[in-house]
Design an enzyme around this catalytic site. Structure first.
Site, mmCIF file in Angstrom:
data_model
loop_
_atom_site.group_PDB
_atom_site.id
_atom_site.type_symbol
_atom_site.label_atom_id
_atom_site.label_comp_id
_atom_site.label_asym_id
_atom_site.label_seq_id
_atom_site.Cartn_x
_atom_site.Cartn_y
_atom_site.Cartn_z
ATOM 1 N N HIS A 156 0.829 -1.214 0.000
ATOM 2 C CA HIS A 156 0.000 0.000 0.000
ATOM 3 C C HIS A 156 0.865 1.267 0.000
ATOM 4 O O HIS A 156 0.426 2.327 0.451
ATOM 5 C CB HIS A 156 -0.954 0.026 1.202
ATOM 6 C CG HIS A 156 -1.765 -1.216 1.353
ATOM 7 N ND1 HIS A 156 -2.922 -1.447 0.634
ATOM 8 C CD2 HIS A 156 -1.582 -2.318 2.130
ATOM 9 C CE1 HIS A 156 -3.424 -2.629 0.957
ATOM 10 N NE2 HIS A 156 -2.623 -3.183 1.862
ATOM 11 N N SER A 277 15.074 21.584 -16.124
ATOM 12 C CA SER A 277 13.882 22.427 -16.247
ATOM 13 C C SER A 277 14.232 23.697 -16.995
ATOM 14 O O SER A 277 15.339 24.227 -16.872
ATOM 15 C CB SER A 277 13.345 22.771 -14.854
ATOM 16 O OG SER A 277 12.414 23.835 -14.911
ATOM 17 N N LYS A 283 16.628 21.628 -11.032
ATOM 18 C CA LYS A 283 15.894 20.386 -11.302
ATOM 19 C C LYS A 283 16.726 19.354 -12.062
ATOM 20 O O LYS A 283 17.509 19.683 -12.940
ATOM 21 C CB LYS A 283 14.628 20.675 -12.115
ATOM 22 C CG LYS A 283 13.570 21.475 -11.398
ATOM 23 C CD LYS A 283 12.961 20.715 -10.231
ATOM 24 C CE LYS A 283 12.173 19.502 -10.676
ATOM 25 N NZ LYS A 283 11.011 19.846 -11.519
ATOM 26 N N GLU A 290 9.808 8.505 -16.856
ATOM 27 C CA GLU A 290 8.445 9.002 -17.021
ATOM 28 C C GLU A 290 7.915 8.692 -18.421
ATOM 29 O O GLU A 290 6.739 8.353 -18.595
ATOM 30 C CB GLU A 290 8.403 10.502 -16.759
ATOM 31 C CG GLU A 290 8.657 10.873 -15.306
ATOM 32 C CD GLU A 290 8.825 12.354 -15.066
ATOM 33 O OE1 GLU A 290 8.899 12.748 -13.902
ATOM 34 O OE2 GLU A 290 8.899 13.121 -16.061
ATOM 35 N N GLN A 322 -5.964 -3.255 -42.754
ATOM 36 C CA GLN A 322 -4.946 -2.227 -42.927
ATOM 37 C C GLN A 322 -4.593 -1.580 -41.588
ATOM 38 O O GLN A 322 -3.511 -1.033 -41.424
ATOM 39 C CB GLN A 322 -5.446 -1.161 -43.911
ATOM 40 C CG GLN A 322 -4.400 -0.153 -44.310
ATOM 41 C CD GLN A 322 -4.784 0.603 -45.564
ATOM 42 O OE1 GLN A 322 -4.882 0.025 -46.652
ATOM 43 N NE2 GLN A 322 -5.038 1.894 -45.422
ATOM 44 N N LYS A 325 -1.259 -2.692 -38.749
ATOM 45 C CA LYS A 325 0.183 -2.511 -38.901
ATOM 46 C C LYS A 325 0.762 -1.373 -38.075
ATOM 47 O O LYS A 325 1.822 -1.532 -37.460
ATOM 48 C CB LYS A 325 0.520 -2.288 -40.382
ATOM 49 C CG LYS A 325 0.130 -3.463 -41.268
ATOM 50 C CD LYS A 325 0.304 -3.143 -42.731
ATOM 51 C CE LYS A 325 -0.356 -4.208 -43.577
ATOM 52 N NZ LYS A 325 -1.828 -4.251 -43.392
#
Length: 463
Positions: A156, A277, A283, A290, A322, A325
Protein backbone atom coordinates in the site's frame (compact mmCIF):
# COMPACT_ATOMS: atom_id res chain seq x y z
CA UNK A 1 -0.77 6.32 -63.00
CA UNK A 2 -3.07 3.37 -63.68
CA UNK A 3 -3.73 1.06 -60.77
CA UNK A 4 -2.19 -2.39 -61.02
CA UNK A 5 -5.66 -3.72 -60.18
CA UNK A 6 -7.50 -1.15 -62.30
CA UNK A 7 -8.82 -3.29 -65.14
CA UNK A 8 -12.25 -3.63 -63.53
CA UNK A 9 -12.66 0.14 -63.10
CA UNK A 10 -13.41 2.88 -65.63
CA UNK A 11 -12.83 5.87 -63.37
CA UNK A 12 -10.19 7.37 -61.11
CA UNK A 13 -10.49 8.16 -57.42
CA UNK A 14 -9.81 11.67 -56.21
CA UNK A 15 -6.39 12.12 -54.64
CA UNK A 16 -7.69 12.53 -51.09
CA UNK A 17 -9.61 9.27 -51.34
CA UNK A 18 -6.49 7.50 -52.60
CA UNK A 19 -4.59 8.96 -49.65
CA UNK A 20 -7.22 7.68 -47.21
CA UNK A 21 -7.01 4.17 -48.64
CA UNK A 22 -3.24 4.03 -49.00
CA UNK A 23 -1.00 2.29 -46.47
CA UNK A 24 2.40 3.06 -47.98
CA UNK A 25 3.19 5.75 -45.41
CA UNK A 26 3.59 3.03 -42.80
CA UNK A 27 3.82 -0.37 -44.50
CA UNK A 28 7.01 0.71 -46.27
CA UNK A 29 8.63 -0.47 -43.04
CA UNK A 30 8.16 -3.97 -44.46
CA UNK A 31 9.96 -3.30 -47.75
CA UNK A 32 12.85 -5.59 -46.84
CA UNK A 33 10.49 -8.41 -45.90
CA UNK A 34 8.37 -7.89 -49.02
CA UNK A 35 11.35 -8.29 -51.33
CA UNK A 36 12.53 -11.30 -49.35
CA UNK A 37 9.12 -12.95 -49.75
CA UNK A 38 9.05 -12.16 -53.47
CA UNK A 39 12.47 -13.72 -54.00
CA UNK A 40 11.35 -16.95 -52.37
CA UNK A 41 8.08 -16.92 -54.32
CA UNK A 42 9.70 -16.45 -57.71
CA UNK A 43 12.19 -19.24 -57.01
CA UNK A 44 9.25 -21.50 -56.22
CA UNK A 45 7.50 -20.47 -59.45
CA UNK A 46 10.55 -21.65 -61.41
CA UNK A 47 10.97 -24.82 -59.36
CA UNK A 48 7.37 -25.84 -60.07
CA UNK A 49 7.68 -24.72 -63.73
CA UNK A 50 4.85 -22.22 -63.36
CA UNK A 51 7.22 -19.77 -65.05
CA UNK A 52 10.45 -20.52 -66.89
CA UNK A 53 13.86 -20.58 -65.24
CA UNK A 54 14.89 -17.66 -67.46
CA UNK A 55 11.91 -15.57 -66.38
CA UNK A 56 12.58 -16.40 -62.75
CA UNK A 57 16.24 -15.44 -63.07
CA UNK A 58 15.33 -12.11 -64.66
CA UNK A 59 12.82 -11.33 -61.90
CA UNK A 60 15.34 -12.34 -59.24
CA UNK A 61 17.88 -10.01 -60.84
CA UNK A 62 15.39 -7.16 -60.66
CA UNK A 63 14.46 -7.88 -57.05
CA UNK A 64 18.09 -8.00 -56.01
CA UNK A 65 18.61 -4.64 -57.71
CA UNK A 66 15.70 -3.27 -55.69
CA UNK A 67 17.31 -4.64 -52.53
CA UNK A 68 20.46 -2.69 -53.33
CA UNK A 69 18.54 0.51 -54.02
CA UNK A 70 16.48 0.09 -50.86
CA UNK A 71 19.61 -0.34 -48.77
CA UNK A 72 21.08 2.79 -50.39
CA UNK A 73 17.93 4.81 -49.71
CA UNK A 74 17.24 5.25 -53.42
CA UNK A 75 13.61 4.09 -53.48
CA UNK A 76 10.85 6.62 -52.96
CA UNK A 77 7.36 5.29 -52.40
CA UNK A 78 4.19 7.01 -53.59
CA UNK A 79 0.60 7.08 -52.39
CA UNK A 80 -0.49 6.51 -55.98
CA UNK A 81 0.72 2.92 -55.69
CA UNK A 82 -1.15 2.43 -52.41
CA UNK A 83 1.04 -0.02 -50.54
CA UNK A 84 4.51 -1.49 -50.37
CA UNK A 85 3.62 -4.41 -52.65
CA UNK A 86 2.42 -2.29 -55.54
CA UNK A 87 5.19 0.27 -55.11
CA UNK A 88 7.83 -2.44 -55.35
CA UNK A 89 6.06 -4.13 -58.25
CA UNK A 90 6.04 -0.82 -60.13
CA UNK A 91 9.75 -0.37 -59.48
CA UNK A 92 10.36 -3.94 -60.62
CA UNK A 93 8.45 -3.35 -63.86
CA UNK A 94 10.54 -0.24 -64.50
CA UNK A 95 13.69 -2.27 -63.85
CA UNK A 96 13.04 -5.37 -65.96
CA UNK A 97 9.96 -4.69 -68.04
CA UNK A 98 6.72 -6.70 -68.53
CA UNK A 99 8.15 -9.96 -67.21
CA UNK A 100 7.80 -8.39 -63.76
CA UNK A 101 4.07 -9.04 -64.03
CA UNK A 102 4.69 -12.78 -63.76
CA UNK A 103 5.93 -12.40 -60.19
CA UNK A 104 2.37 -12.11 -58.90
CA UNK A 105 1.33 -15.45 -60.40
CA UNK A 106 -0.31 -17.70 -57.76
CA UNK A 107 -0.13 -14.94 -55.17
CA UNK A 108 -2.48 -12.32 -53.72
CA UNK A 109 -1.70 -9.21 -51.75
CA UNK A 110 -3.66 -10.95 -48.99
CA UNK A 111 -1.17 -13.75 -48.42
CA UNK A 112 1.70 -11.47 -49.41
CA UNK A 113 1.04 -8.90 -46.69
CA UNK A 114 0.40 -11.58 -44.10
CA UNK A 115 3.76 -13.13 -44.97
CA UNK A 116 5.45 -9.74 -44.71
CA UNK A 117 4.06 -9.25 -41.20
CA UNK A 118 5.18 -12.71 -40.10
CA UNK A 119 8.66 -12.00 -41.43
CA UNK A 120 8.71 -8.54 -39.83
CA UNK A 121 7.68 -9.80 -36.39
CA UNK A 122 10.16 -12.67 -36.60
CA UNK A 123 12.88 -10.08 -37.14
CA UNK A 124 11.58 -7.91 -34.29
CA UNK A 125 11.27 -10.71 -31.73
CA UNK A 126 14.74 -11.99 -32.62
CA UNK A 127 16.06 -8.50 -31.86
CA UNK A 128 13.92 -8.27 -28.74
CA UNK A 129 14.91 -11.47 -26.96
CA UNK A 130 18.61 -10.54 -26.54
CA UNK A 131 17.57 -7.12 -25.23
CA UNK A 132 15.33 -8.68 -22.57
CA UNK A 133 18.13 -11.07 -21.71
CA UNK A 134 20.60 -8.19 -21.42
CA UNK A 135 18.29 -6.25 -19.11
CA UNK A 136 17.80 -9.32 -16.95
CA UNK A 137 21.58 -9.65 -16.72
CA UNK A 138 21.87 -5.99 -15.68
CA UNK A 139 19.30 -6.61 -12.94
CA UNK A 140 21.21 -9.62 -11.65
CA UNK A 141 24.55 -7.76 -11.64
CA UNK A 142 23.02 -4.79 -9.81
CA UNK A 143 21.41 -7.20 -7.36
CA UNK A 144 24.77 -8.90 -6.74
CA UNK A 145 26.15 -5.50 -5.70
CA UNK A 146 23.31 -4.93 -3.24
CA UNK A 147 22.60 -8.20 -1.46
CA UNK A 148 23.26 -6.60 1.94
CA UNK A 149 21.66 -3.27 1.05
CA UNK A 150 18.62 -3.00 3.33
CA UNK A 151 15.59 -0.97 2.28
CA UNK A 152 11.94 -0.68 3.28
CA UNK A 153 9.62 -3.18 1.66
CA UNK A 154 6.21 -1.70 0.92
CA UNK A 155 2.58 -2.69 0.80
CA UNK A 156 0.00 0.00 0.00
CA UNK A 157 3.09 2.23 -0.47
CA UNK A 158 3.52 2.12 3.32
CA UNK A 159 6.58 0.73 5.08
CA UNK A 160 5.87 -2.94 5.65
CA UNK A 161 9.03 -4.95 6.38
CA UNK A 162 12.73 -4.40 5.66
CA UNK A 163 14.05 -6.29 2.65
CA UNK A 164 17.23 -6.64 0.65
CA UNK A 165 17.39 -4.22 -2.29
CA UNK A 166 18.74 -7.12 -4.31
CA UNK A 167 15.57 -9.04 -3.51
CA UNK A 168 13.52 -6.14 -4.88
CA UNK A 169 15.55 -6.05 -8.09
CA UNK A 170 15.26 -9.80 -8.53
CA UNK A 171 11.47 -9.52 -8.46
CA UNK A 172 11.77 -7.60 -11.74
CA UNK A 173 14.23 -10.20 -13.02
CA UNK A 174 11.50 -12.81 -12.52
CA UNK A 175 8.93 -10.64 -14.33
CA UNK A 176 11.26 -10.12 -17.29
CA UNK A 177 12.05 -13.82 -17.36
CA UNK A 178 8.35 -14.54 -17.79
CA UNK A 179 8.23 -11.86 -20.49
CA UNK A 180 11.08 -13.53 -22.34
CA UNK A 181 9.31 -16.89 -22.12
CA UNK A 182 6.12 -15.38 -23.53
CA UNK A 183 7.90 -13.82 -26.51
CA UNK A 184 9.79 -17.07 -27.14
CA UNK A 185 6.48 -18.91 -27.25
CA UNK A 186 5.00 -16.15 -29.43
CA UNK A 187 7.80 -16.79 -31.92
CA UNK A 188 6.42 -20.30 -32.46
CA UNK A 189 3.13 -18.83 -33.72
CA UNK A 190 4.86 -16.12 -35.74
CA UNK A 191 6.98 -18.81 -37.42
CA UNK A 192 4.14 -19.99 -39.65
CA UNK A 193 3.92 -19.12 -43.34
CA UNK A 194 0.69 -18.02 -45.05
CA UNK A 195 2.19 -17.59 -48.54
CA UNK A 196 0.55 -19.80 -51.15
CA UNK A 197 -2.93 -19.31 -49.72
CA UNK A 198 -3.56 -16.61 -52.35
CA UNK A 199 -6.62 -14.43 -51.70
CA UNK A 200 -8.45 -16.94 -49.48
CA UNK A 201 -9.02 -20.23 -51.29
CA UNK A 202 -5.58 -21.35 -52.38
CA UNK A 203 -4.62 -21.49 -56.04
CA UNK A 204 -5.03 -23.71 -59.09
CA UNK A 205 -1.31 -23.41 -59.82
CA UNK A 206 0.89 -26.31 -58.59
CA UNK A 207 2.69 -24.26 -55.94
CA UNK A 208 5.12 -25.87 -53.53
CA UNK A 209 4.47 -24.11 -50.22
CA UNK A 210 6.98 -26.27 -48.40
CA UNK A 211 9.75 -25.15 -50.76
CA UNK A 212 8.83 -21.50 -50.18
CA UNK A 213 8.69 -22.01 -46.41
CA UNK A 214 12.16 -23.52 -46.48
CA UNK A 215 13.47 -20.59 -48.53
CA UNK A 216 12.04 -18.15 -45.98
CA UNK A 217 13.13 -20.21 -42.99
CA UNK A 218 9.61 -20.78 -41.71
CA UNK A 219 9.19 -23.75 -39.40
CA UNK A 220 5.46 -24.15 -40.09
CA UNK A 221 2.84 -23.58 -42.78
CA UNK A 222 -0.77 -22.55 -42.31
CA UNK A 223 -2.97 -25.58 -42.93
CA UNK A 224 -6.09 -23.58 -43.85
CA UNK A 225 -5.98 -20.86 -46.50
CA UNK A 226 -8.88 -18.90 -44.98
CA UNK A 227 -7.15 -18.84 -41.63
CA UNK A 228 -3.81 -17.99 -43.21
CA UNK A 229 -4.93 -14.69 -44.73
CA UNK A 230 -7.24 -13.61 -41.90
CA UNK A 231 -5.23 -14.64 -38.83
CA UNK A 232 -3.81 -11.81 -36.76
CA UNK A 233 -3.53 -13.79 -33.52
CA UNK A 234 0.25 -13.74 -33.79
CA UNK A 235 0.18 -9.92 -33.78
CA UNK A 236 -2.34 -9.78 -30.96
CA UNK A 237 -0.14 -12.12 -28.95
CA UNK A 238 2.87 -9.91 -29.64
CA UNK A 239 0.93 -6.81 -28.60
CA UNK A 240 -0.38 -8.55 -25.49
CA UNK A 241 3.09 -9.72 -24.49
CA UNK A 242 4.39 -6.22 -25.14
CA UNK A 243 1.67 -4.67 -22.99
CA UNK A 244 2.50 -7.01 -20.11
CA UNK A 245 6.21 -6.26 -20.41
CA UNK A 246 5.62 -2.51 -20.60
CA UNK A 247 3.45 -2.81 -17.50
CA UNK A 248 6.43 -4.37 -15.72
CA UNK A 249 8.76 -1.62 -16.95
CA UNK A 250 6.22 1.03 -15.97
CA UNK A 251 5.92 -0.31 -12.43
CA UNK A 252 9.70 -0.22 -12.12
CA UNK A 253 9.81 3.30 -13.56
CA UNK A 254 7.22 4.46 -11.05
CA UNK A 255 9.48 3.24 -8.26
CA UNK A 256 12.56 4.83 -9.82
CA UNK A 257 10.71 8.13 -10.03
CA UNK A 258 9.82 7.92 -6.35
CA UNK A 259 13.23 6.69 -5.28
CA UNK A 260 15.13 9.56 -6.90
CA UNK A 261 12.81 12.19 -5.40
CA UNK A 262 13.98 14.52 -2.61
CA UNK A 263 11.73 12.70 -0.14
CA UNK A 264 13.28 9.27 -0.79
CA UNK A 265 16.83 9.87 -2.07
CA UNK A 266 17.26 6.11 -2.46
CA UNK A 267 18.85 6.30 -5.92
CA UNK A 268 20.29 8.82 -8.33
CA UNK A 269 19.96 8.47 -12.09
CA UNK A 270 22.86 9.60 -14.24
CA UNK A 271 22.62 12.74 -16.34
CA UNK A 272 22.27 10.62 -19.49
CA UNK A 273 18.82 9.50 -18.37
CA UNK A 274 17.67 12.79 -16.85
CA UNK A 275 16.74 16.26 -18.06
CA UNK A 276 16.51 19.73 -16.56
CA UNK A 277 13.88 22.43 -16.25
CA UNK A 278 13.50 25.47 -18.49
CA UNK A 279 12.78 27.67 -15.48
CA UNK A 280 14.08 25.90 -12.34
CA UNK A 281 17.88 25.57 -12.49
CA UNK A 282 18.11 23.01 -9.68
CA UNK A 283 15.89 20.39 -11.30
CA UNK A 284 17.05 16.95 -12.41
CA UNK A 285 14.02 15.18 -13.79
CA UNK A 286 13.71 11.41 -14.42
CA UNK A 287 12.20 12.03 -17.86
CA UNK A 288 13.22 8.73 -19.45
CA UNK A 289 11.50 6.77 -16.69
CA UNK A 290 8.44 9.00 -17.02
CA UNK A 291 8.36 8.52 -20.80
CA UNK A 292 8.44 4.74 -20.48
CA UNK A 293 5.64 4.96 -17.93
CA UNK A 294 3.69 7.15 -20.35
CA UNK A 295 4.37 5.09 -23.48
CA UNK A 296 2.93 2.06 -21.71
CA UNK A 297 -0.49 3.57 -22.40
CA UNK A 298 0.26 3.69 -26.13
CA UNK A 299 1.21 0.04 -26.15
CA UNK A 300 -2.00 -0.82 -24.31
CA UNK A 301 -3.92 1.24 -26.87
CA UNK A 302 -2.33 -0.62 -29.77
CA UNK A 303 -3.48 -3.92 -28.29
CA UNK A 304 -7.03 -2.73 -27.65
CA UNK A 305 -7.16 -1.10 -31.06
CA UNK A 306 -6.41 -4.32 -32.93
CA UNK A 307 -8.69 -6.38 -30.70
CA UNK A 308 -11.48 -3.95 -31.57
CA UNK A 309 -10.70 -4.10 -35.30
CA UNK A 310 -10.79 -7.90 -35.23
CA UNK A 311 -13.89 -8.46 -33.13
CA UNK A 312 -16.49 -8.27 -35.91
CA UNK A 313 -14.62 -9.31 -39.05
CA UNK A 314 -16.06 -12.14 -41.15
CA UNK A 315 -13.68 -14.42 -43.01
CA UNK A 316 -11.50 -13.83 -44.85
CA UNK A 317 -9.68 -10.61 -45.78
CA UNK A 318 -11.21 -7.18 -45.15
CA UNK A 319 -9.73 -3.72 -45.69
CA UNK A 320 -10.01 -3.26 -41.92
CA UNK A 321 -6.81 -5.30 -41.76
CA UNK A 322 -4.95 -2.23 -42.93
CA UNK A 323 -5.30 -1.08 -39.30
CA UNK A 324 -3.21 -4.00 -38.04
CA UNK A 325 0.18 -2.51 -38.90
CA UNK A 326 0.71 0.93 -37.41
CA UNK A 327 0.15 -0.27 -33.85
CA UNK A 328 2.44 -3.22 -34.46
CA UNK A 329 5.22 -0.98 -35.80
CA UNK A 330 4.77 1.55 -33.00
CA UNK A 331 4.82 -1.13 -30.31
CA UNK A 332 7.89 -2.82 -31.76
CA UNK A 333 9.86 0.43 -31.84
CA UNK A 334 8.65 1.41 -28.36
CA UNK A 335 9.59 -1.80 -26.57
CA UNK A 336 12.99 -2.13 -28.25
CA UNK A 337 13.98 1.40 -27.22
CA UNK A 338 12.42 1.12 -23.76
CA UNK A 339 14.47 -1.96 -22.95
CA UNK A 340 17.69 -0.23 -23.99
CA UNK A 341 16.86 2.76 -21.80
CA UNK A 342 15.87 0.61 -18.81
CA UNK A 343 19.08 -1.40 -19.00
CA UNK A 344 21.14 1.77 -19.20
CA UNK A 345 19.32 3.46 -16.33
CA UNK A 346 19.72 0.53 -13.94
CA UNK A 347 23.29 -0.24 -14.96
CA UNK A 348 24.46 3.33 -14.27
CA UNK A 349 22.14 4.11 -11.35
CA UNK A 350 23.78 5.14 -8.08
CA UNK A 351 22.30 3.40 -5.03
CA UNK A 352 22.28 5.44 -1.82
CA UNK A 353 22.65 2.50 0.55
CA UNK A 354 22.83 4.59 3.70
CA UNK A 355 19.57 6.40 2.94
CA UNK A 356 17.81 3.12 2.24
CA UNK A 357 19.04 1.61 5.49
CA UNK A 358 18.18 4.72 7.50
CA UNK A 359 14.63 4.61 6.19
CA UNK A 360 14.18 1.23 7.91
CA UNK A 361 15.40 2.54 11.27
CA UNK A 362 12.94 5.41 11.68
CA UNK A 363 9.77 3.43 11.15
CA UNK A 364 7.85 0.44 12.47
CA UNK A 365 8.74 -2.01 9.71
CA UNK A 366 10.25 -4.23 12.42
CA UNK A 367 6.87 -4.70 14.14
CA UNK A 368 6.43 -8.16 12.66
CA UNK A 369 9.78 -9.15 14.14
CA UNK A 370 8.44 -8.37 17.62
CA UNK A 371 5.22 -10.29 16.94
CA UNK A 372 7.21 -13.27 15.65
CA UNK A 373 9.49 -13.06 18.71
CA UNK A 374 6.48 -13.31 21.02
CA UNK A 375 5.01 -16.16 18.98
CA UNK A 376 8.33 -18.03 19.21
CA UNK A 377 8.11 -17.67 22.99
CA UNK A 378 4.69 -19.27 23.25
CA UNK A 379 2.37 -16.28 22.81
CA UNK A 380 -0.43 -17.05 20.29
CA UNK A 381 0.25 -15.01 17.17
CA UNK A 382 -3.13 -13.25 17.24
CA UNK A 383 -2.49 -12.15 20.80
CA UNK A 384 1.06 -11.13 19.88
CA UNK A 385 -0.30 -9.13 16.94
CA UNK A 386 -2.63 -7.18 19.24
CA UNK A 387 0.10 -6.55 21.82
CA UNK A 388 2.46 -5.16 19.21
CA UNK A 389 -0.26 -3.08 17.56
CA UNK A 390 -1.06 -1.36 20.86
CA UNK A 391 2.62 -0.84 21.54
CA UNK A 392 3.14 0.77 18.12
CA UNK A 393 0.28 3.17 18.84
CA UNK A 394 1.83 4.06 22.20
CA UNK A 395 5.22 4.64 20.56
CA UNK A 396 3.68 6.92 17.93
CA UNK A 397 2.06 8.94 20.67
CA UNK A 398 5.40 9.22 22.49
CA UNK A 399 7.44 9.92 19.35
CA UNK A 400 9.71 6.89 19.71
CA UNK A 401 10.24 3.59 17.88
CA UNK A 402 10.20 -0.05 19.01
CA UNK A 403 13.95 -0.19 19.41
CA UNK A 404 13.70 2.81 21.81
CA UNK A 405 11.38 1.06 24.27
CA UNK A 406 13.28 0.17 27.52
CA UNK A 407 13.61 -3.52 28.35
CA UNK A 408 11.68 -2.97 31.63
CA UNK A 409 8.66 -1.76 29.68
CA UNK A 410 8.89 -4.70 27.31
CA UNK A 411 8.95 -7.13 30.21
CA UNK A 412 5.93 -5.41 31.78
CA UNK A 413 4.06 -6.00 28.55
CA UNK A 414 5.32 -9.57 28.09
CA UNK A 415 7.64 -11.19 30.63
CA UNK A 416 8.99 -13.57 27.95
CA UNK A 417 10.87 -10.71 26.30
CA UNK A 418 14.63 -10.78 26.96
CA UNK A 419 17.46 -8.42 26.09
CA UNK A 420 17.99 -10.18 22.77
CA UNK A 421 14.88 -8.41 21.49
CA UNK A 422 16.96 -5.45 20.32
CA UNK A 423 19.05 -7.71 18.12
CA UNK A 424 15.86 -9.13 16.63
CA UNK A 425 14.50 -5.63 15.99
CA UNK A 426 17.52 -4.63 13.92
CA UNK A 427 16.36 -4.17 10.32
CA UNK A 428 19.56 -5.82 9.06
CA UNK A 429 18.91 -8.89 11.22
CA UNK A 430 15.24 -8.85 10.28
CA UNK A 431 16.30 -9.31 6.66
CA UNK A 432 19.09 -11.77 7.42
CA UNK A 433 16.82 -14.07 9.45
CA UNK A 434 14.20 -14.63 6.75
CA UNK A 435 15.50 -17.97 5.54
CA UNK A 436 12.32 -19.28 3.89
CA UNK A 437 12.73 -20.37 0.28
CA UNK A 438 12.35 -17.39 -2.04
CA UNK A 439 12.47 -14.92 0.84
CA UNK A 440 14.56 -11.82 1.34
CA UNK A 441 17.18 -13.39 3.63
CA UNK A 442 20.69 -12.74 2.41
CA UNK A 443 21.38 -16.45 2.00
CA UNK A 444 18.21 -16.86 -0.05
CA UNK A 445 19.02 -13.83 -2.20
CA UNK A 446 22.49 -15.22 -2.85
CA UNK A 447 20.87 -18.46 -4.01
CA UNK A 448 18.47 -16.54 -6.25
CA UNK A 449 21.36 -14.65 -7.84
CA UNK A 450 23.34 -17.84 -8.38
CA UNK A 451 20.31 -19.53 -9.97
CA UNK A 452 19.68 -16.51 -12.19
CA UNK A 453 23.28 -16.45 -13.41
CA UNK A 454 23.14 -20.17 -14.23
CA UNK A 455 19.86 -19.62 -16.08
CA UNK A 456 21.32 -16.75 -18.10
CA UNK A 457 24.43 -18.76 -18.95
CA UNK A 458 22.29 -21.66 -20.19
CA UNK A 459 20.24 -19.31 -22.35
CA UNK A 460 23.37 -17.74 -23.79
CA UNK A 461 24.85 -21.15 -24.56
CA UNK A 462 21.61 -22.18 -26.30
CA UNK A 463 21.56 -19.10 -28.57
Amino acid sequence: MAKLWGGRFDGQNEAWIDAFGASILFDQKMATQDIKGSLAHVKMLAKTEIITAEESAEIQRGLEKLQEKLAAGQLEFTIGNEDIHMNLESYLAAEIGPVAGKLHTARSRNDQVATDMHLYLKDIVKQLLPKIQHFRNVLVEKAAENVHTVMPGYTHLQHAQPISFAHHLLAYYEMLTRDQTRFTENLQRIDSMPLGSAALAGTTFPVDRFFTANELDFGNIYANSLDAVSDRDFILEFLSNSAIMMMHLSRFCEELILWCSHEFKFVELTDSFSTGSSIMPQKKNPDMAELIRGKTGRVYGNLFGLLTVMKGLPLAYNKDFQEDKEGMFDTAETILTSLDIMAGMIDTMKVNKENMAQATESDFSNATELADYLANHGVPFREAHEIVGKLVLACIQRGIFLQDVPLEEYQQIAPVIESDIYEKLSSYNAVKNRHSYGGTGFDQVDKQIKAAKIQLQKEKAAD
